[in-house]
Design a protein around this motif. Structure first.
Motif, PDB file in Angstrom:
ATOM      1  N   MET A  67       9.693  21.379  11.627  1.00  0.00           N
ATOM      2  CA  MET A  67       9.548  19.945  11.351  1.00  0.00           C
ATOM      3  C   MET A  67      10.394  19.576  10.136  1.00  0.00           C
ATOM      4  O   MET A  67      10.383  20.287   9.129  1.00  0.00           O
ATOM      5  N   ASN A  68      11.135  18.496  10.243  1.00  0.00           N
ATOM      6  CA  ASN A  68      12.001  18.041   9.159  1.00  0.00           C
ATOM      7  C   ASN A  68      11.444  16.758   8.548  1.00  0.00           C
ATOM      8  O   ASN A  68      11.025  15.851   9.272  1.00  0.00           O
ATOM      9  N   ARG A  69      11.455  16.703   7.227  1.00  0.00           N
ATOM     10  CA  ARG A  69      10.939  15.518   6.531  1.00  0.00           C
ATOM     11  C   ARG A  69      12.093  14.756   5.881  1.00  0.00           C
ATOM     12  O   ARG A  69      12.986  15.346   5.265  1.00  0.00           O
ATOM     13  N   TYR A  70      12.031  13.434   6.015  1.00  0.00           N
ATOM     14  CA  TYR A  70      13.046  12.561   5.435  1.00  0.00           C
ATOM     15  C   TYR A  70      12.382  11.470   4.600  1.00  0.00           C
ATOM     16  O   TYR A  70      11.334  10.938   4.963  1.00  0.00           O
ATOM     17  N   PHE A  71      13.027  11.172   3.489  1.00  0.00           N
ATOM     18  CA  PHE A  71      12.603  10.063   2.638  1.00  0.00           C
ATOM     19  C   PHE A  71      13.487   8.855   2.925  1.00  0.00           C
ATOM     20  O   PHE A  71      14.712   8.987   3.053  1.00  0.00           O
ATOM     21  N   ILE A  72      12.860   7.691   3.005  1.00  0.00           N
ATOM     22  CA  ILE A  72      13.581   6.433   3.144  1.00  0.00           C
ATOM     23  C   ILE A  72      13.426   5.658   1.839  1.00  0.00           C
ATOM     24  O   ILE A  72      12.307   5.444   1.371  1.00  0.00           O
ATOM     25  N   LYS A  73      14.536   5.256   1.258  1.00  0.00           N
ATOM     26  CA  LYS A  73      14.502   4.366   0.101  1.00  0.00           C
ATOM     27  C   LYS A  73      14.815   2.959   0.593  1.00  0.00           C
ATOM     28  O   LYS A  73      15.852   2.732   1.224  1.00  0.00           O
ATOM     29  N   LEU A  74      13.920   2.014   0.314  1.00  0.00           N
ATOM     30  CA  LEU A  74      14.089   0.666   0.834  1.00  0.00           C
ATOM     31  C   LEU A  74      13.644  -0.382  -0.171  1.00  0.00           C
ATOM     32  O   LEU A  74      13.084  -0.063  -1.228  1.00  0.00           O
ATOM     33  N   ALA A  75      13.883  -1.635   0.166  1.00  0.00           N
ATOM     34  CA  ALA A  75      13.412  -2.775  -0.620  1.00  0.00           C
ATOM     35  C   ALA A  75      13.080  -3.889   0.355  1.00  0.00           C
ATOM     36  O   ALA A  75      13.591  -3.925   1.483  1.00  0.00           O
ATOM     37  N   TYR A  76      12.213  -4.802  -0.081  1.00  0.00           N
ATOM     38  CA  TYR A  76      11.870  -5.915   0.803  1.00  0.00           C
ATOM     39  C   TYR A  76      11.361  -7.118   0.018  1.00  0.00           C
ATOM     40  O   TYR A  76      10.817  -6.995  -1.072  1.00  0.00           O
ATOM     41  N   ASN A  77      11.615  -8.268   0.610  1.00  0.00           N
ATOM     42  CA  ASN A  77      11.014  -9.519   0.157  1.00  0.00           C
ATOM     43  C   ASN A  77       9.719  -9.668   0.943  1.00  0.00           C
ATOM     44  O   ASN A  77       9.739  -9.785   2.166  1.00  0.00           O
ATOM     45  N   GLY A  78       8.588  -9.658   0.238  1.00  0.00           N
ATOM     46  CA  GLY A  78       7.302  -9.611   0.919  1.00  0.00           C
ATOM     47  C   GLY A  78       6.739 -10.947   1.359  1.00  0.00           C
ATOM     48  O   GLY A  78       5.605 -11.003   1.856  1.00  0.00           O
ATOM     49  N   SER A  79       7.510 -12.020   1.225  1.00  0.00           N
ATOM     50  CA  SER A  79       6.980 -13.363   1.484  1.00  0.00           C
ATOM     51  C   SER A  79       6.421 -13.530   2.892  1.00  0.00           C
ATOM     52  O   SER A  79       5.418 -14.224   3.092  1.00  0.00           O
ATOM     53  N   ARG A  80       7.050 -12.910   3.890  1.00  0.00           N
ATOM     54  CA  ARG A  80       6.630 -13.096   5.284  1.00  0.00           C
ATOM     55  C   ARG A  80       5.610 -12.061   5.749  1.00  0.00           C
ATOM     56  O   ARG A  80       5.169 -12.111   6.899  1.00  0.00           O
ATOM     57  N   TYR A  81       5.265 -11.122   4.878  1.00  0.00           N
ATOM     58  CA  TYR A  81       4.479  -9.981   5.328  1.00  0.00           C
ATOM     59  C   TYR A  81       3.080  -9.956   4.712  1.00  0.00           C
ATOM     60  O   TYR A  81       2.881 -10.394   3.582  1.00  0.00           O
ATOM     61  N   HIS A  82       2.154  -9.391   5.479  1.00  0.00           N
ATOM     62  CA  HIS A  82       0.793  -9.177   4.983  1.00  0.00           C
ATOM     63  C   HIS A  82       0.733  -7.807   4.300  1.00  0.00           C
ATOM     64  O   HIS A  82      -0.082  -6.949   4.647  1.00  0.00           O
ATOM     65  N   GLY A  83       1.643  -7.619   3.368  1.00  0.00           N
ATOM     66  CA  GLY A  83       1.691  -6.371   2.621  1.00  0.00           C
ATOM     67  C   GLY A  83       2.481  -5.288   3.325  1.00  0.00           C
ATOM     68  O   GLY A  83       3.079  -5.486   4.384  1.00  0.00           O
ATOM     69  N   TRP A  84       2.494  -4.104   2.713  1.00  0.00           N
ATOM     70  CA  TRP A  84       3.191  -2.955   3.286  1.00  0.00           C
ATOM     71  C   TRP A  84       2.426  -2.369   4.460  1.00  0.00           C
ATOM     72  O   TRP A  84       2.984  -2.106   5.511  1.00  0.00           O
ATOM     73  N   GLN A  85       1.133  -2.147   4.294  1.00  0.00           N
ATOM     74  CA  GLN A  85       0.351  -1.329   5.214  1.00  0.00           C
ATOM     75  C   GLN A  85       0.039  -2.030   6.531  1.00  0.00           C
ATOM     76  O   GLN A  85      -0.218  -3.233   6.568  1.00  0.00           O
ATOM     77  N   ILE A  86       0.062  -1.250   7.608  1.00  0.00           N
ATOM     78  CA  ILE A  86      -0.272  -1.770   8.934  1.00  0.00           C
ATOM     79  C   ILE A  86      -1.686  -2.335   8.938  1.00  0.00           C
ATOM     80  O   ILE A  86      -2.624  -1.713   8.435  1.00  0.00           O
ATOM     81  N   GLN A  87      -1.816  -3.542   9.492  1.00  0.00           N
ATOM     82  CA  GLN A  87      -3.111  -4.189   9.638  1.00  0.00           C
ATOM     83  C   GLN A  87      -3.207  -4.779  11.038  1.00  0.00           C
ATOM     84  O   GLN A  87      -2.211  -5.217  11.603  1.00  0.00           O
ATOM     85  N   GLU A  88      -4.400  -4.797  11.556  1.00  0.00           N
ATOM     86  CA  GLU A  88      -4.604  -5.341  12.890  1.00  0.00           C
ATOM     87  C   GLU A  88      -4.328  -6.844  12.892  1.00  0.00           C
ATOM     88  O   GLU A  88      -4.796  -7.575  12.019  1.00  0.00           O
ATOM     89  N   ASN A  89      -3.531  -7.276  13.850  1.00  0.00           N
ATOM     90  CA  ASN A  89      -3.206  -8.698  14.030  1.00  0.00           C
ATOM     91  C   ASN A  89      -2.511  -9.309  12.815  1.00  0.00           C
ATOM     92  O   ASN A  89      -2.709 -10.483  12.493  1.00  0.00           O
ATOM     93  N   ALA A  90      -1.712  -8.501  12.114  1.00  0.00           N
ATOM     94  CA  ALA A  90      -0.970  -9.011  10.959  1.00  0.00           C
ATOM     95  C   ALA A  90       0.389  -8.320  10.894  1.00  0.00           C
ATOM     96  O   ALA A  90       0.532  -7.159  11.279  1.00  0.00           O
ATOM     97  N   HIS A  91       1.380  -9.038  10.406  1.00  0.00           N
ATOM     98  CA  HIS A  91       2.743  -8.525  10.313  1.00  0.00           C
ATOM     99  C   HIS A  91       2.922  -7.804   8.986  1.00  0.00           C
ATOM    100  O   HIS A  91       2.721  -8.392   7.922  1.00  0.00           O
ATOM    101  N   SER A  92       3.295  -6.532   9.019  1.00  0.00           N
ATOM    102  CA  SER A  92       3.467  -5.749   7.800  1.00  0.00           C
ATOM    103  C   SER A  92       4.841  -5.090   7.787  1.00  0.00           C
ATOM    104  O   SER A  92       5.493  -4.938   8.820  1.00  0.00           O
ATOM    105  N   VAL A  93       5.271  -4.682   6.598  1.00  0.00           N
ATOM    106  CA  VAL A  93       6.555  -3.997   6.463  1.00  0.00           C
ATOM    107  C   VAL A  93       6.505  -2.642   7.161  1.00  0.00           C
ATOM    108  O   VAL A  93       7.462  -2.228   7.832  1.00  0.00           O
TER     109      VAL A  93
END
Length: 248
Positions: free
Chosen positions: A1-27
């Motif tokens: 198994m290979n592990r990879y790190f992703i470095k990212l950035a985001y404007n959170g205005s349209r999102y209900h946070g980072w974490q997955i939530q039911e019936n909500a748009h997340s990063v």
């Protein structure tokens, strides 16, 4: 198994946070969907933490595991950015040791909160507009007291599943940058809503509704009701995540 790190950035205005939530748009859901489509298999990324609804990140890390080796991570980065919406950007995808965890291996996190002192159309939604005079010296004095404590229950969102409210703050300060007041805070971990509640309390001190010394009383009370209001999410940015140099 290979592990990879992703470095990212985001404007959170349209999102209900980072974490997955039911019936909500997340990063996280956006990244999972686009990365799974690109790699032709189900991918579930693990983030370095969670940002609340409307909070932004200038630097964020996530990791994922796959059986195959990515021959050209830079090419994957380029293609992934073409799939992602304009308010999310991936800077790079890097192979890392299998025991490096985006969340648990992090040793510190830096947040900044921005307050605009004058109307500015270019900071709309990216700062807290407050145009009246604040006693910045009283706010700085109160900020210094944060370094003397580790239990920040008074600034934690109620009814969370957090096991402990202990955090080690290593730096907290206010800077004046042009027409903005900028609050910077660095700690090993943060509680939900913690930074916004701290800033809201400091604003109350700046207004003269509380004294600088009241910050000590509020922290010692370990009661969210004693602290000030939570400032709006749009002014908060996750700025930096630090990992051991030997690992990344």
């Amino acid at each position: 198994m290979n592990r990879y790190f992703i470095k990212l950035a985001y404007n959170g205005s349209r999102y209900h946070g980072w974490q997955i939530q039911e019936n909500a748009h997340s990063v996280q859901s956006e990244l999972n969907q686009k990365l799974s489509l690109l790699l032709g298999q189900e991918i579930n990324v693990v983030g370095c933490g969670r940002t609340d609804t409307g909070v932004h990140a200038r630097e964020f890390y996530a990791h994922f595991d796959i059986e195959e080796t990515l021959d050209e991570p830079s090419d994957t980065t380029y293609k992934l950015n073409r799939f992602l919406p304009s308010d999310v950007v991936v800077f790079n995808i890097t192979p890392v040791p299998g025991d490096l965890h985006s969340r648990f291996s992090a040793i510190s996190r830096t947040y900044r909160y921005y307050i605009s002192q004058h109307k500015n159309p270019f900071t709309q939604g990216l700062s807290y507009p407050y145009y009246r005079t604040l006693d910045i010296e009283a706010m700085k004095t109160a900020t210094g007291f944060l370094l003397n404590f580790t239990d920040f229950t008074s600034f934690s969102k109620l009814h969370t599943q957090t096991q402990t409210n202990l955090c080690k703050i290593t730096e907290a300060r206010w800077d004046v940058l042009g027409d903005q007041l900028v609050f910077t805070i660095i700690a090993d971990r943060f509680l939900r809503n913690m930074v916004r509640a701290i800033v809201g309390t400091l604003v109350e001190i700046g207004k003269g509704k509380l004294t600088a010394r009241d910050m000590v009383t509020i922290i010692e009370a370990k009661d969210r009701r004693k602290a000030g209001f939570s400032v709006p999410a749009g002014g908060l940015f996750l700025e930096k995540i630090d990992y051991p140099i030997s690992l990344i």
